[in-house]
Design an enzyme around this catalytic site. Structure first.
Site, short mmCIF file in Angstrom:
data_model
loop_
_atom_site.label_atom_id
_atom_site.label_comp_id
_atom_site.label_asym_id
_atom_site.label_seq_id
_atom_site.Cartn_x
_atom_site.Cartn_y
_atom_site.Cartn_z
N ARG A 57 0.82 -1.22 0.00
CA ARG A 57 0.00 0.00 0.00
C ARG A 57 0.84 1.27 0.00
O ARG A 57 0.35 2.34 -0.34
CB ARG A 57 -1.00 -0.02 1.17
CG ARG A 57 -2.12 -1.05 0.97
CD ARG A 57 -3.12 -1.01 2.09
NE ARG A 57 -2.54 -1.32 3.36
CZ ARG A 57 -2.33 -2.56 3.82
NH1 ARG A 57 -2.70 -3.60 3.10
NH2 ARG A 57 -1.78 -2.76 5.00
N GLU A 94 5.27 -9.09 16.93
CA GLU A 94 4.77 -9.52 18.25
C GLU A 94 4.94 -11.04 18.39
O GLU A 94 5.41 -11.54 19.40
CB GLU A 94 3.30 -9.12 18.37
CG GLU A 94 2.82 -9.14 19.79
CD GLU A 94 1.38 -8.69 19.89
OE1 GLU A 94 0.84 -8.18 18.89
OE2 GLU A 94 0.80 -8.87 20.98
P1 AMP Z 1 4.13 -1.60 11.65
O1 AMP Z 1 5.37 -2.29 11.19
O2 AMP Z 1 3.52 -2.23 12.86
O3 AMP Z 1 4.32 -0.11 11.80
O4 AMP Z 1 3.03 -1.85 10.55
C1 AMP Z 1 3.02 -1.11 9.41
C2 AMP Z 1 2.54 -1.89 8.22
O5 AMP Z 1 1.39 -2.69 8.52
C3 AMP Z 1 2.15 -0.94 7.14
O6 AMP Z 1 2.70 -1.40 5.93
C4 AMP Z 1 0.65 -0.93 7.15
O7 AMP Z 1 0.16 -0.97 5.84
C5 AMP Z 1 0.23 -2.16 7.91
N1 AMP Z 1 -0.73 -1.90 9.01
C6 AMP Z 1 -0.50 -2.04 10.32
N2 AMP Z 1 -1.59 -1.79 11.06
C7 AMP Z 1 -2.55 -1.44 10.17
C8 AMP Z 1 -3.92 -1.03 10.29
N3 AMP Z 1 -4.54 -0.95 11.48
N4 AMP Z 1 -4.62 -0.74 9.17
C9 AMP Z 1 -4.01 -0.83 7.97
N5 AMP Z 1 -2.74 -1.21 7.78
C10 AMP Z 1 -2.00 -1.51 8.87
#
Ligand code: AMP
Length: 169
Positions: A57, A94
């Site tokens: 995305r 996690e």
């Molecule tokens: P993080 O590594 O935990 O910061 O997760 C980021 C990645 O996970 C990004 O590429 C987001 O597209 C996806 N992501 C994580 N949480 C969500 C959410 N609640 N809604 C949509 N995409 C998410």
């Protein structure tokens, strides 16, 4: 125009307990998409040599930002998708681990790099991406997101980098 109106909440996707932030309504509306692009661009310190965005995305806005900034676009992908010589980084989730890959020749020493993704959640994805960029000699000028889920404190993991997000939850 209120961009929050174009983000759709989907409960329990992709698994129970996750409130998924769906950007497809924003992609559907040409005016909203254009507004988001303009506002994202306003946050970016120029010049930028490369825009690095994460599968998948991050690609929607990442390619557009790169074009507008007259910068090269670099995709960061899941394992096994990139065809040429690449560099990998495995990071903790996690439960378990995840791996991201980038082509080795995508970043040159001294490149000023903008990192872009749709959502900043825990920050693990962005941090792993920044580490790859730095290992290739690039400088992360900003990590730039459409949305930040502030309650997950992803900023803490990215304390070495300037963070900007258009929409905050
Ligand atoms: P993080 O590594 O935990 O910061 O997760 C980021 C990645 O996970 C990004 O590429 C987001 O597209 C996806 N992501 C994580 N949480 C969500 C959410 N609640 N809604 C949509 N995409 C998410």
């Amino acid at each position: 125009m209120n961009l929050y109106d174009f983000i759709r909440d989907i409960s329990d996707f992709p698994k129970e307990g996750i409130l998924f932030k769906d950007i497809t309504p924003l992609l559907l509306d040409t005016k909203a998409f254009e507004t988001a692009c303009i506002q994202l661009l306003e946050m970016v310190p120029t010049p930028i040599d490369k825009v690095v965005a994460m599968e998948s995305r991050g690609f929607f806005f990442g390619t557009h930002l790169a074009q507008s900034l007259n910068a090269g676009f670099v995709p960061v992908r899941k394992p096994g998708k990139l065809p040429a010589e690449k560099i990998s980084n495995t990071y903790d989730l996690e439960y378990g681990t995840d791996t991201l890959e980038m082509h080795k020749d995508a970043i040159q020493k001294g490149d000023r790099v903008l990192v872009h993704d749709d959502v900043l959640a825990t920050g693990g994805t962005a941090k792993a991406t920044c580490e790859i960029i730095e290992s290739l000699g690039g400088t992360v000028v900003q990590c730039n997101f459409l949305m930040e889920l502030e309650f997950l404190n992803g900023k803490n993991k990215l304390s070495n980098y300037p963070i900007k997000a258009l929409l905050k939850y």
